[in-house]
Design a protein around this motif. Sequence first.
Motif, PDB file in Angstrom:
ATOM      1  N   GLN A 126      17.560  90.273   2.542  1.00 29.56           N
ATOM      2  CA  GLN A 126      17.625  88.895   3.028  1.00 29.56           C
ATOM      3  C   GLN A 126      16.312  88.492   3.693  1.00 29.56           C
ATOM      4  O   GLN A 126      15.823  87.372   3.499  1.00 29.56           O
ATOM      5  N   ASP A 157      24.970  82.747   0.822  1.00 36.38           N
ATOM      6  CA  ASP A 157      25.277  84.071   1.375  1.00 36.38           C
ATOM      7  C   ASP A 157      26.165  84.908   0.459  1.00 36.38           C
ATOM      8  O   ASP A 157      25.890  86.090   0.219  1.00 36.38           O
ATOM      9  N   ASP A 212      25.002  88.370  -1.336  1.00 41.41           N
ATOM     10  CA  ASP A 212      25.607  89.662  -0.985  1.00 41.41           C
ATOM     11  C   ASP A 212      25.899  90.488  -2.231  1.00 41.41           C
ATOM     12  O   ASP A 212      25.705  91.710  -2.235  1.00 41.41           O
TER      13      ASP A 212
END
Length: 258
Positions: A54, A66, A70
Amino acid sequence: MSLSLTTLQNRFSAALHYDATGEECDVTSDVFSADERMQIYRNNFIIGLSEVLQAGYPMVLALVGDECFDQLARQHVLNNPLTSGDVSHYGEHFAQTLEHFPAVLEAAPYLKAVAEFEWQIDLAQQRHDSMSLQEASMQLALLHGLPAEKHPLVRLHLQPGVLPFAAKFAVFSLQRAIENHQFEGLDLNQAECGVVCHLASEDMVEEESWSLALIDEQFQLLQAIENGARLGEIPAEHLAQLNFLLEHRLLAGFSLMD
């Protein structure tokens, strides 16, 4: 079971990537099984390296969100083992990891170029921190006293943290758009070339990373210098942009070639 330290470390590393079980790592079972305990280590390991990704790929994160990031990060972590305790250089080949997600690339075909761009930014900092100039490199100020007949033999040297970068998409403009939250008029399908830098500030107190889109002549000159061309081998229209490189402190010195 008694394992040597080396065997235990190798198995534990494999278990973090689902290539060994908790039992094979001599993890004790009680209320939780050995593999349930190992899963706690796996989760923390994946989360930790995902946070590293990130930090290294903020543009990709901003573009996909997000939840999607992930999944991208998890794929990368499980298929690109950490080879040392130093995570500052982790994240290479993240652009190739994106190829495992065709639906994501179909929705955002520029995403791989963005990841390559962000790795180049990381690489510029790594080179700045680890590379030193050749001892033969002379200060640029000495060029003024060099006889004219020697000029074609001059080979300029870029600062270690200076890297040219080109893409089929407008990654430099996209970076500015994300930073300024201003996407109006952005044409992502416009090819761009430019420079990625990590340099000491002019007062040599701090370091700074920045990037800049270049016109073709400036980029061609930058590439020629990076490839080791002598001034006599560089077209005059490209050499006309030399002052631009000097003004932006992209050059570090020069050497004379036979």
